[in-house]
Write a protein that holds these residues in place. Structure first.
Motif, mmCIF file in Angstrom:
data_model
loop_
_atom_site.group_PDB
_atom_site.id
_atom_site.type_symbol
_atom_site.label_atom_id
_atom_site.label_comp_id
_atom_site.label_asym_id
_atom_site.label_seq_id
_atom_site.Cartn_x
_atom_site.Cartn_y
_atom_site.Cartn_z
ATOM 1 N N GLY A 115 0.809 -1.218 0.000
ATOM 2 C CA GLY A 115 0.000 0.000 0.000
ATOM 3 C C GLY A 115 0.839 1.263 0.000
ATOM 4 N N GLU A 116 2.111 1.166 -0.419
ATOM 5 C CA GLU A 116 3.016 2.322 -0.397
ATOM 6 C C GLU A 116 2.708 3.260 -1.563
ATOM 7 O OE1 GLU A 116 7.821 3.293 -0.768
ATOM 8 O OE2 GLU A 116 7.120 1.220 -0.428
ATOM 9 N N VAL A 117 2.714 4.538 -1.254
ATOM 10 C CA VAL A 117 2.595 5.557 -2.299
ATOM 11 C C VAL A 117 4.011 6.044 -2.618
ATOM 12 C CG1 VAL A 117 1.688 7.819 -2.927
ATOM 13 C CG2 VAL A 117 0.287 6.248 -1.557
ATOM 14 N N GLY A 147 -11.644 -0.499 1.535
ATOM 15 C CA GLY A 147 -10.244 -0.238 1.812
ATOM 16 C C GLY A 147 -9.295 -1.330 1.388
ATOM 17 N N ARG A 148 -9.815 -2.380 0.755
ATOM 18 C CA ARG A 148 -8.936 -3.461 0.303
ATOM 19 C C ARG A 148 -8.231 -3.036 -0.984
ATOM 20 N NH1 ARG A 148 -13.607 -6.570 1.718
ATOM 21 N NH2 ARG A 148 -14.209 -6.488 -0.500
ATOM 22 N N ILE A 149 -6.930 -3.413 -1.108
ATOM 23 C CA ILE A 149 -6.163 -3.096 -2.324
ATOM 24 C C ILE A 149 -6.596 -4.046 -3.431
ATOM 25 C CG2 ILE A 149 -3.855 -3.004 -3.355
ATOM 26 C CD1 ILE A 149 -2.730 -2.354 -0.589
ATOM 27 N N ILE A 150 -7.120 -3.505 -4.494
ATOM 28 C CA ILE A 150 -7.596 -4.322 -5.607
ATOM 29 C C ILE A 150 -6.724 -4.169 -6.853
ATOM 30 C CG2 ILE A 150 -9.977 -4.315 -4.792
ATOM 31 C CD1 ILE A 150 -10.549 -2.108 -6.864
ATOM 32 N N ALA A 151 -5.871 -3.167 -6.870
ATOM 33 C CA ALA A 151 -5.004 -2.941 -8.040
ATOM 34 C C ALA A 151 -3.904 -1.956 -7.664
ATOM 35 C CB ALA A 151 -5.806 -2.417 -9.228
ATOM 36 N N GLY A 152 -2.988 -1.768 -8.597
ATOM 37 C CA GLY A 152 -1.934 -0.765 -8.441
ATOM 38 C C GLY A 152 -1.715 -0.038 -9.761
ATOM 39 N N VAL A 153 -1.388 1.247 -9.673
ATOM 40 C CA VAL A 153 -1.158 2.067 -10.866
ATOM 41 C C VAL A 153 0.234 2.697 -10.756
ATOM 42 C CG1 VAL A 153 -1.917 4.035 -12.249
ATOM 43 C CG2 VAL A 153 -3.606 2.579 -11.105
ATOM 44 N N ALA A 154 1.004 2.629 -11.838
ATOM 45 C CA ALA A 154 2.338 3.258 -11.870
ATOM 46 C C ALA A 154 2.461 4.137 -13.114
ATOM 47 C CB ALA A 154 3.443 2.211 -11.861
#
Length: 518
Positions: A115-117, A147-154
């Motif tokens: 969950g790191e930004v 609040g569950r992490i469902i994806a990540g964007v970079a």
């Protein structure tokens, strides 16, 4: 209710339900079309983004989307990443240590797993052509309503050119710093527009005695002696530099221990791209020894000039007295006239030596005045009738010639030097022409003789110190006349030149500025 009526009711109900299903199907088809259109638009937007974009599902890290810009940055396909364990295929290296990124160290993996930004992390990577590039990567997790992490964007920004430009700038600044610090004979420093020191080199420390930690932020007024502080010189210097863009001065300055030194100071205003003056660059040279030599030279020239002139004054005075006492016998008068001419010639040579030293040392002071050639030149010939054979000099002043701006004593010296040469190298009894005429650059004065002329190969050296034309038949003079004349002309802001051909005489011309209209 009869069976027949029940069948009719059932049929109607079925028809109504079919119609509802058709309506819902039409709505669904329209929605699908809209979604396809929106998806097409979204794909176009994502692919045309100026930065690379990657979206991966959580928790596996399987790549859901990589836009076209990613492939343009990497110059190779970046798809096919089925899990975080595949991220090492991107082949990146830590900017600070050069160590290769592990799979789980990539910003997108950290966003999905922890969950790191991540903001603007610089990564060196290997392109498809085996060359290295640099990207700035930012990554964030995507959470659902619970609040569950469902994806990540970079997001990937290619900063290779910027990084190279910054590195080149840093190297250039380092070279400049080493250059400035390596200069020991000059003080080089910057100030703000109020005169507070903002940079300081080793030469400045050597000359002034102030270490960088002592002087940064301090006012440069500490360099000025009390008398110049009282006269407001520091403020005038700042104003002149800011207003004129460049200011040069010489004067006494103070070292840290209070010792005085004679300084040559050049101050240049520094402007930004909009023309705003943000500071001043100052170069100081300690010329105390040179100043002392100049002062010794001044005293020496004064002493020599006085000591040489004194016996000549006695000779001239006694010759004048003898001319009054001795009967006007032709031979006696000719002898005394020759003595007078020799004395005056000696005086001219002393003037040449003294003025040459003063001009070369920048010590000669001019007193320019408006002079009308139509009035000045006849008076000049009358005043120098003894020193010059004025009967042979033909004067011509072109109508409409404006007044010129010159020091009258120095202008006489220029004309005497040129006319003396012209009379000396012209055949006996032949006339010499002195003329004045308007010129695009001011007023042109010219002296033309009928002598044997000067070879073309000797013209470039004609105004050099101690130069004498090899073909001279007469050995008078020390070769300073034309050199002094050139220095005097240039000191007035003019220029001088010669036109000559062997067998056709020579013409020496010089231009001086015209006097501004009153």
């Amino acid at each position: 209710m009869t069976v027949n009526s029940m069948a009719i009711d059932t049929e109607q109900t079925l028809r109504d339900e079919i119609e509802e299903l058709r309506a819902e199907l039409a709505t669904t088809k329209a929605e699908l079309r809209r979604l396809r259109l929106d998806g097409s638009r979204l794909t176009a937007v994502v692919d045309q983004m100026p930065c690379g974009l990657m979206i991966a599902e959580a928790p596996s890290g399987r790549l859901l989307l990589a836009n076209a810009q990613m492939e343009r940055i990497w110059q190779r396909p970046v798809g096919g990443l089925e899990s975080i364990r595949d991220y090492g295929q991107l082949l990146g290296f830590h900017d600070d240590t050069g160590r290769e990124y592990a799979d789980e160290e990539w910003p997108l993996a950290r966003a999905i797993q922890h969950g790191e930004v991540v903001r603007s992390e610089e990564i060196t990577f290997v392109r498809g052509d085996s060359n290295c590039g640099v990207v700035s990567v930012s990554a964030t997790p995507v959470r659902d309503s619970e609040g569950r992490i469902i994806a990540g964007v970079a997001v990937f920004n290619d900063i290779t050119e910027l990084t190279e430009a910054l590195q080149s700038l840093r190297e250039s600044e380092e070279r400049f710093r080493l250059l400035v610090d390596g200069v020991k004979d000059y003080a080089l420093y910057l100030t703000d527009t109020a005169g507070h020191v903002i940079s300081w080199n080793a030469g400045a420390e050597r000359i002034t005695g102030y270490a960088i930690r002592e002087i940064l932020g301090q006012s440069t007024t500490c360099f000025y002696p009390p008398e110049e502080m009282a006269d407001g010189v520091p403020l005038r210097d700042l104003g002149a530099a800011c207003g004129q863009g460049r200011w040069e001065a010489e004067g006494w300055r103070l070292r840290k221990d209070g010792e005085r030194y004679w300084a040559n100071i050049i101050t240049t205003a520094l402007h930004d791209d909009h023309g705003y003056c943000w500071g001043l660059a100052v170069v100081i040279r300690d010329i105390t020894e040179f100043h002392e030599l100049q002062e010794q030279q001044r005293i020496f020239l004064h002493t020599v000039s006085h000591d040489l002139r004194f016996p000549l004054t006695i000779i001239l005075g006694h010759v004048t007295l003898l001319q009054e006492l001795i009967p006007a016998e032709e031979i006696a008068q000719e002898c005394m006239d020759a003595i007078q001419r020799g004395v005056r010639r000696m005086n001219f040579m002393i003037d040449d030596l003294v003025d040459a030293a003063r001009l070369e040392g920048g010590q000669l002071k001019l007193n320019p005045q408006p002079l009308d050639p139509a009035d000045f030149l006849p008076g000049f010939l009358h005043r120098n009738a003894v020193a010059l054979d004025t009967a042979r000099i033909q004067l011509a002043v072109e109508p409409g010639t404006p007044s010129l701006l010159a020091d009258p004593d120095r202008l006489e010296r220029m004309l005497i030097n040129l006319l003396t040469n012209a009379l000396k190298y012209s055949p006996a009894g032949e006339p010499v022409r002195l003329s004045a005429a308007p010129h695009a650059e001011g007023v042109c004065l010219a002296v033309a003789d009928q002598g044997q002329g000067i070879p073309a190969e000797e013209l470039p050296d004609l105004f050099s110190r101690f130069f004498r034309v090899k073909s001279e038949r007469k050995g008078q003079g020390i070769g300073l006349g034309l050199y002094i004349t050139k220095l005097l002309v240039e000191a007035h802001g003019g220029r001088i030149w010669a036109d000559s051909r062997p067998g056709h005489g020579s013409t020496f011309s010089f231009v001086l500025p015209a006097s501004p209209p009153s």
